[in-house]
Motif scaffolding. Structure first.
Motif, PDB file in Angstrom:
ATOM      1  N   HIS A   3       0.843  -1.190   0.000  1.00 14.74           N
ATOM      2  CA  HIS A   3       0.000   0.000   0.000  1.00 14.74           C
ATOM      3  C   HIS A   3       0.877   1.239   0.000  1.00 14.74           C
ATOM      4  O   HIS A   3       1.871   1.300   0.725  1.00 14.74           O
ATOM      5  CB  HIS A   3      -0.929   0.007   1.202  1.00 14.74           C
ATOM      6  N   VAL A   4       0.466   2.210  -0.799  1.00 17.55           N
ATOM      7  CA  VAL A   4       1.277   3.412  -1.010  1.00 17.55           C
ATOM      8  C   VAL A   4       0.414   4.641  -0.728  1.00 17.55           C
ATOM      9  O   VAL A   4      -0.696   4.747  -1.266  1.00 17.55           O
ATOM     10  CB  VAL A   4       1.786   3.461  -2.471  1.00 17.55           C
ATOM     11  N   VAL A   5       0.912   5.548   0.095  1.00 20.18           N
ATOM     12  CA  VAL A   5       0.156   6.756   0.438  1.00 20.18           C
ATOM     13  C   VAL A   5       1.071   7.974   0.342  1.00 20.18           C
ATOM     14  O   VAL A   5       2.085   8.049   1.042  1.00 20.18           O
ATOM     15  CB  VAL A   5      -0.434   6.677   1.859  1.00 20.18           C
ATOM     16  N   GLU A   6       0.691   8.907  -0.522  1.00 16.88           N
ATOM     17  CA  GLU A   6       1.469  10.143  -0.679  1.00 16.88           C
ATOM     18  C   GLU A   6       0.946  11.232   0.254  1.00 16.88           C
ATOM     19  O   GLU A   6      -0.231  11.228   0.633  1.00 16.88           O
ATOM     20  CB  GLU A   6       1.393  10.675  -2.115  1.00 16.88           C
ATOM     21  N   SER A   7       1.829  12.179   0.555  1.00 17.78           N
ATOM     22  CA  SER A   7       1.441  13.365   1.311  1.00 17.78           C
ATOM     23  C   SER A   7       2.426  14.484   1.008  1.00 17.78           C
ATOM     24  O   SER A   7       3.487  14.235   0.413  1.00 17.78           O
ATOM     25  CB  SER A   7       1.411  13.074   2.815  1.00 17.78           C
ATOM     26  N   GLY A   8       2.061  15.689   1.399  1.00 17.02           N
ATOM     27  CA  GLY A   8       2.979  16.811   1.276  1.00 17.02           C
ATOM     28  C   GLY A   8       2.698  17.773   0.148  1.00 17.02           C
ATOM     29  O   GLY A   8       3.392  18.780   0.007  1.00 17.02           O
ATOM     30  N   ALA A  97       5.491   1.888  -6.924  1.00 19.70           N
ATOM     31  CA  ALA A  97       6.473   0.884  -6.516  1.00 19.70           C
ATOM     32  C   ALA A  97       6.279  -0.381  -7.338  1.00 19.70           C
ATOM     33  O   ALA A  97       5.176  -0.664  -7.815  1.00 19.70           O
ATOM     34  CB  ALA A  97       6.332   0.571  -5.025  1.00 19.70           C
ATOM     35  N   GLN A  98       7.348  -1.125  -7.489  1.00 20.22           N
ATOM     36  CA  GLN A  98       7.266  -2.373  -8.224  1.00 20.22           C
ATOM     37  C   GLN A  98       8.320  -3.332  -7.696  1.00 20.22           C
ATOM     38  O   GLN A  98       9.486  -2.963  -7.541  1.00 20.22           O
ATOM     39  CB  GLN A  98       7.473  -2.146  -9.720  1.00 20.22           C
ATOM     40  N   ALA A  99       7.892  -4.563  -7.456  1.00 20.38           N
ATOM     41  CA  ALA A  99       8.811  -5.606  -7.017  1.00 20.38           C
ATOM     42  C   ALA A  99       9.519  -6.234  -8.216  1.00 20.38           C
ATOM     43  O   ALA A  99       9.068  -6.104  -9.354  1.00 20.38           O
ATOM     44  CB  ALA A  99       8.046  -6.672  -6.242  1.00 20.38           C
ATOM     45  N   TRP A 114       0.414   1.776  -6.761  1.00 20.54           N
ATOM     46  CA  TRP A 114       0.266   3.222  -6.899  1.00 20.54           C
ATOM     47  C   TRP A 114      -0.492   3.812  -5.725  1.00 20.54           C
ATOM     48  O   TRP A 114      -1.379   3.169  -5.160  1.00 20.54           O
ATOM     49  CB  TRP A 114      -0.529   3.552  -8.176  1.00 20.54           C
ATOM     50  N   GLY A 115      -0.129   5.056  -5.388  1.00 27.28           N
ATOM     51  CA  GLY A 115      -0.906   5.798  -4.424  1.00 27.28           C
ATOM     52  C   GLY A 115      -2.021   6.557  -5.118  1.00 27.28           C
ATOM     53  O   GLY A 115      -2.184   6.486  -6.342  1.00 27.28           O
TER      54      GLY A 115
END
Length: 124
Positions: A3-8, A97-99, A114-115
């Motif tokens: 899980h991806v979470v953006e901020s700022g 991100a990607q593994a 993706w966030g």
């Protein structure tokens, strides 16, 4: 699942600075790639800066010398330091991100996690 979470994100004047953060629930399986993409209004999503677990870093020509990508592995957090911003940097910024990624490429289709995005607006 990662899980991806953006901020700022936010509004900033031309020439100003902003730092985006991306919290990842866990690091993707190595080798991995993580990075930032952006999508200006009416345009396609484009790569901004990518980093690989092996250490390589790439930047879009439009942000070289102004933006810096970094990561804090202990916090599972990715950052994008944006300096000397310009109106053309206005966009929705996404963390991805990607593994099992052996070579970072500025191709959104290469990334599976993706966030939701964070808006950056540069205007006076």
């Amino acid at each position: 699942q990662v899980h991806v979470v953006e901020s700022g994100g936010g509004s900033v004047q031309p020439g100003g600075s902003l730092r985006l953060s991306c919290a990842v629930s866990r690091s993707p399986s190595r080798p991995y790639c993580m990075g930032w993409f952006r999508q200006p209004p009416g345009n396609e999503r484009e790569g901004v800066a990518l980093i690989a677990s092996a250490g390589s870093v790439i930047y879009a020509d439009s942000v070289k010398g102004r933006f810096t990508i970094s990561q804090d592995n202990a916090k599972n957090t990715l950052y994008l330091q944006m300096n000397s911003v310009k109106p053309e940097d206005t966009a929705m910024y996404y963390c991805a991100a990607q593994a099992y990624c052996y070579r970072p490429r500025m191709r959104p289709n290469d990334f599976g996690y993706w966030g939701q995005g964070t808006q950056v607006t540069v205007s006076s």
